[in-house]
Scaffold this motif. Sequence first.
Motif, PDB file in Angstrom:
ATOM      1  N   LEU A  49       0.796  -1.228   0.000  1.00  0.00           N
ATOM      2  CA  LEU A  49       0.000   0.000   0.000  1.00  0.00           C
ATOM      3  C   LEU A  49       0.826   1.274   0.000  1.00  0.00           C
ATOM      4  O   LEU A  49       0.267   2.370  -0.178  1.00  0.00           O
ATOM      5  N   ASP A  50       2.132   1.171   0.200  1.00  0.00           N
ATOM      6  CA  ASP A  50       2.965   2.355   0.023  1.00  0.00           C
ATOM      7  C   ASP A  50       2.852   2.894  -1.402  1.00  0.00           C
ATOM      8  O   ASP A  50       3.038   4.095  -1.649  1.00  0.00           O
ATOM      9  N   GLN A  51       2.488   2.033  -2.339  1.00  0.00           N
ATOM     10  CA  GLN A  51       2.297   2.456  -3.722  1.00  0.00           C
ATOM     11  C   GLN A  51       1.092   3.389  -3.880  1.00  0.00           C
ATOM     12  O   GLN A  51       1.074   4.250  -4.759  1.00  0.00           O
ATOM     13  N   VAL A  52       0.090   3.213  -3.023  1.00  0.00           N
ATOM     14  CA  VAL A  52      -1.071   4.102  -3.071  1.00  0.00           C
ATOM     15  C   VAL A  52      -0.684   5.492  -2.578  1.00  0.00           C
ATOM     16  O   VAL A  52      -1.128   6.509  -3.118  1.00  0.00           O
ATOM     17  N   LEU A  53       0.153   5.550  -1.541  1.00  0.00           N
ATOM     18  CA  LEU A  53       0.632   6.843  -1.068  1.00  0.00           C
ATOM     19  C   LEU A  53       1.456   7.542  -2.143  1.00  0.00           C
ATOM     20  O   LEU A  53       1.314   8.757  -2.367  1.00  0.00           O
ATOM     21  N   ASP A  54       2.323   6.782  -2.810  1.00  0.00           N
ATOM     22  CA  ASP A  54       3.123   7.373  -3.890  1.00  0.00           C
ATOM     23  C   ASP A  54       2.228   7.850  -5.028  1.00  0.00           C
ATOM     24  O   ASP A  54       2.489   8.902  -5.644  1.00  0.00           O
TER      25      ASP A  54
ATOM     26  N   GLU B 287      -1.361   5.922   7.738  1.00  0.00           N
ATOM     27  CA  GLU B 287      -1.982   7.200   8.084  1.00  0.00           C
ATOM     28  C   GLU B 287      -0.932   8.217   8.526  1.00  0.00           C
ATOM     29  O   GLU B 287      -1.010   9.405   8.165  1.00  0.00           O
ATOM     30  N   ALA B 288       0.048   7.748   9.290  1.00  0.00           N
ATOM     31  CA  ALA B 288       1.093   8.653   9.769  1.00  0.00           C
ATOM     32  C   ALA B 288       1.928   9.192   8.602  1.00  0.00           C
ATOM     33  O   ALA B 288       2.243  10.391   8.545  1.00  0.00           O
ATOM     34  N   VAL B 289       2.276   8.327   7.669  1.00  0.00           N
ATOM     35  CA  VAL B 289       3.074   8.755   6.522  1.00  0.00           C
ATOM     36  C   VAL B 289       2.270   9.706   5.634  1.00  0.00           C
ATOM     37  O   VAL B 289       2.795  10.711   5.135  1.00  0.00           O
TER      38      VAL B 289
ATOM     39  N   GLU C  75       2.331  13.032   7.273  1.00  0.00           N
ATOM     40  CA  GLU C  75       3.666  13.619   7.189  1.00  0.00           C
ATOM     41  C   GLU C  75       3.929  14.193   5.796  1.00  0.00           C
ATOM     42  O   GLU C  75       4.595  15.232   5.658  1.00  0.00           O
ATOM     43  N   ARG C  76       3.393  13.529   4.776  1.00  0.00           N
ATOM     44  CA  ARG C  76       3.614  13.962   3.396  1.00  0.00           C
ATOM     45  C   ARG C  76       2.527  14.915   2.896  1.00  0.00           C
ATOM     46  O   ARG C  76       2.504  15.283   1.729  1.00  0.00           O
ATOM     47  N   SER C  77       1.625  15.313   3.803  1.00  0.00           N
ATOM     48  CA  SER C  77       0.554  16.282   3.482  1.00  0.00           C
ATOM     49  C   SER C  77      -0.284  15.829   2.290  1.00  0.00           C
ATOM     50  O   SER C  77      -0.603  16.615   1.383  1.00  0.00           O
ATOM     51  N   LEU C  78      -0.675  14.554   2.306  1.00  0.00           N
ATOM     52  CA  LEU C  78      -1.474  14.008   1.210  1.00  0.00           C
ATOM     53  C   LEU C  78      -2.952  14.272   1.500  1.00  0.00           C
ATOM     54  O   LEU C  78      -3.710  13.379   1.901  1.00  0.00           O
ATOM     55  N   ASP C  79      -3.379  15.501   1.290  1.00  0.00           N
ATOM     56  CA  ASP C  79      -4.751  15.875   1.607  1.00  0.00           C
ATOM     57  C   ASP C  79      -5.754  15.364   0.581  1.00  0.00           C
ATOM     58  O   ASP C  79      -6.971  15.553   0.737  1.00  0.00           O
ATOM     59  N   ASN C  80      -5.283  14.726  -0.472  1.00  0.00           N
ATOM     60  CA  ASN C  80      -6.173  14.090  -1.446  1.00  0.00           C
ATOM     61  C   ASN C  80      -6.424  12.623  -1.110  1.00  0.00           C
ATOM     62  O   ASN C  80      -7.095  11.913  -1.880  1.00  0.00           O
ATOM     63  N   LEU C  81      -5.896  12.160   0.018  1.00  0.00           N
ATOM     64  CA  LEU C  81      -6.017  10.761   0.444  1.00  0.00           C
ATOM     65  C   LEU C  81      -6.659  10.697   1.822  1.00  0.00           C
ATOM     66  O   LEU C  81      -6.256  11.420   2.738  1.00  0.00           O
ATOM     67  N   SER C  82      -7.655   9.834   1.979  1.00  0.00           N
ATOM     68  CA  SER C  82      -8.299   9.650   3.278  1.00  0.00           C
ATOM     69  C   SER C  82      -8.447   8.168   3.581  1.00  0.00           C
ATOM     70  O   SER C  82      -8.308   7.317   2.692  1.00  0.00           O
ATOM     71  N   PHE C  83      -8.729   7.864   4.851  1.00  0.00           N
ATOM     72  CA  PHE C  83      -8.871   6.488   5.314  1.00  0.00           C
ATOM     73  C   PHE C  83     -10.248   6.296   5.947  1.00  0.00           C
ATOM     74  O   PHE C  83     -10.802   7.227   6.536  1.00  0.00           O
ATOM     75  N   ALA C  84     -10.785   5.091   5.842  1.00  0.00           N
ATOM     76  CA  ALA C  84     -12.076   4.775   6.459  1.00  0.00           C
ATOM     77  C   ALA C  84     -12.127   3.276   6.715  1.00  0.00           C
ATOM     78  O   ALA C  84     -11.337   2.500   6.164  1.00  0.00           O
ATOM     79  N   ASP C  85     -13.059   2.867   7.565  1.00  0.00           N
ATOM     80  CA  ASP C  85     -13.275   1.443   7.823  1.00  0.00           C
ATOM     81  C   ASP C  85     -14.021   0.814   6.647  1.00  0.00           C
ATOM     82  O   ASP C  85     -14.641   1.510   5.824  1.00  0.00           O
ATOM     83  N   LEU C  86     -13.970  -0.509   6.583  1.00  0.00           N
ATOM     84  CA  LEU C  86     -14.718  -1.217   5.549  1.00  0.00           C
ATOM     85  C   LEU C  86     -16.210  -0.988   5.718  1.00  0.00           C
ATOM     86  O   LEU C  86     -16.720  -0.897   6.844  1.00  0.00           O
TER      87      LEU C  86
END
Length: 410
Positions: free
Chosen positions: A236-241, A268-270, A273-284
Amino acid sequence: MEKTDIPYKDEIVIVSNYYYPEPTGSAPPISDLSFWLAEQGLEPSVVSARPSYPINQVYPGYEDGKLDRETLRGVKVRRVASFIPKTRGLIGRLLGEASFAFSATVSKTRRYRGVICVCPSVFVVLVAPLFKRRDGRLVAIVHDIQSGLAASLQFGAGRPLMHLLRKIEAWSLNRCNAVIALSPAMAEELKHLGVKVPIFVIPPQVDVREIVPTPEPEDAAPLILYSGNLGRKQGLDQVLDLAEELKARGSTARLLVRGEGSERLGLEAVAKERSLDNLSFADLAPRSEISTALGQATLHLVPQSPGGANFALPSKIFSIMAARRAYVATAESGTPLDFVTRQSGGGVCVAPNKPELFADAVQALLGDADARSALAASGRRYVEKTIDREVVCRDILNTLTGQGLASQEA
């Protein structure tokens, strides 16, 4: 086999570390298989652990053992207490899975004519013959090749432990009457491991009546979705990239990562840290909302760590295709994920750990509604024809009972 012709009635048991209500991994297809068997009048039994995946703690309501014996949709379920590791490193996983295998064996009350065991875990395959009658049949369904996955993802195990795990895996699988792999590539890996018994390629099923396609959303900021377990093998580091690359290109797309797992807090921490404001997390989303949850995305992501790609196939792609949505996957040519993507025509694959290529593929599909529609339609046709539960579950039952094997063998 007609419902009136059921020689295996009350004579089938599924032994699996993972089962309902766990929402990801092996649990959904194995749970659905048990329900399908019950619908055929076979009155199957299931032996499983108390549910804990992927959150690494027993689910609320199951802690005190009050739900260790229950009947679900005609399936007689027996759960056992087992060690739950705090992390899902190799040693912790093996200890937890060995604990379940021991507890399941100790709790065994009878032997069955037909036994289905599920790998992971290798220890379940190891003890599964103890559940079989002398004249019975034993089939292993391999969702992950644990020794290869652990070695390729570098879980920190030493060479002697990996060699021992491979030996145990091959020896245990060779005690079965047949082995089911999810793809031809996985079947070849099992042969390379030393598996000599017949291997049949049967992918994990989806219910095309449960997952109903919905119209594609018309959003100015399209949603790109990853949904599933958040572990190491998902890469999933690829999704952050990807999020960082799309942000740098000025894309309006939003990325959503849904799920739980050992990597979520770190991801979530990374992202913060990288200010990825176009990415969010949620539960299934709940299983009852699966069609809506899958359908709200314009495009899906199926990343995979390249190291373990030959030893596992992310079953989420079949649900995505059933929802009539296109996906972009990261997979090397010839891996199980690449094979199914090419065979189905339901998505596109790019080389892993290449964020520019990943972003190019995503943006190309976001900008071409006709291409997305063509991929989505092809994927839906594929699952209707080859992955629907009526086809897959019947093949598994035929493998267990010894019917029609020659046409399926890899």
